[in-house]
Design an enzyme around this catalytic site. Sequence first.
Site, PDB file in Angstrom:
ATOM      1  N   GLY A  84       0.834  -1.204   0.000  1.00  0.00           N
ATOM      2  CA  GLY A  84       0.000   0.000   0.000  1.00  0.00           C
ATOM      3  C   GLY A  84       0.863   1.246   0.000  1.00  0.00           C
ATOM      4  O   GLY A  84       2.086   1.193  -0.177  1.00  0.00           O
ATOM      5  N   ALA A  85       0.216   2.392   0.222  1.00  0.00           N
ATOM      6  CA  ALA A  85       0.942   3.661   0.320  1.00  0.00           C
ATOM      7  C   ALA A  85       0.072   4.657   1.070  1.00  0.00           C
ATOM      8  O   ALA A  85      -1.142   4.485   1.182  1.00  0.00           O
ATOM      9  CB  ALA A  85       1.280   4.205  -1.068  1.00  0.00           C
ATOM     10  N   GLY A  97       5.270   4.693   4.938  1.00  0.00           N
ATOM     11  CA  GLY A  97       5.865   4.671   6.276  1.00  0.00           C
ATOM     12  C   GLY A  97       4.895   5.028   7.374  1.00  0.00           C
ATOM     13  O   GLY A  97       5.276   5.102   8.547  1.00  0.00           O
ATOM     14  N   GLU A 105      10.207  -2.042   3.672  1.00  0.00           N
ATOM     15  CA  GLU A 105       9.389  -1.922   2.458  1.00  0.00           C
ATOM     16  C   GLU A 105      10.251  -1.472   1.282  1.00  0.00           C
ATOM     17  O   GLU A 105      10.126  -1.979   0.168  1.00  0.00           O
ATOM     18  CB  GLU A 105       8.253  -0.921   2.694  1.00  0.00           C
ATOM     19  CG  GLU A 105       7.200  -1.448   3.657  1.00  0.00           C
ATOM     20  CD  GLU A 105       6.149  -0.427   4.052  1.00  0.00           C
ATOM     21  OE1 GLU A 105       5.078  -0.855   4.518  1.00  0.00           O
ATOM     22  OE2 GLU A 105       6.384   0.784   3.908  1.00  0.00           O
TER      23      GLU A 105
END
Length: 219
Positions: A84-85, A97, A105
Amino acid sequence: MALSAAEKKQRVAAAALEFVRDGMILGVGTGSTVNALIEQLGPWRTRLRGAVSSSEASSERLRALGIPLHDLNSLDGLDLYIDGADEANPARELIKGGGAALTREKIVAAAASRFICIVDDSKLVKVLGRFPLPVEVIPMARSLVARQLRALGGRPVWREGTTTDNGNHILDVHDLQITDAKSLELRINQWPGVVTVGLFAERPADVLLVASDQGIEQR
Ligand code: 5RP
């Protein structure tokens, strides 16, 4: 039809599974969207050779499903990484993060031939920076790095109480308008004490899958 955030996560995770192939070792990211992916990996348990995980949290979920975990050091690389982001721009550059897993990641993304990023439409921005930019730092360098981030025009806030899987601290940098993500990534990365900056621009996503009320769009 208005979909809930959870439904969008499930749908975009299902769309990402279309890229998974028998016999793969799959790179698996971290976060609630990836958790929706892991929940759908049950039927893949015997079809995958296993997974490389980007966090202790995802490892625990993968182990619970019976998916073998591999050490990245014992592999030549990975075919596919799904994660994801927190934000994505039109160039598929990302802020990541929010779940404090940015360093692993970034490592798994760097090892993968293909990086598929799964988000819902609330994560799309023209210019990165609305979401505070996470920076993982060696604990003794926290104040030093914070001063340098302030000199750049950012407002770093220590994510107190969070220790990363690598034993480090996180600074969340507010008030940035990131118009040149690649150069900012390279610049912050080379400061002493910085472990990883949560900009994924040098290695952006190859495919961005976006869930909205209208369906899944591939960018
Ligand atoms: C974790 C991450 C996650 O991918 C990011 O925070 C998005 O999480 P979610 O899917 O829960 O919105 O970078 O470090």
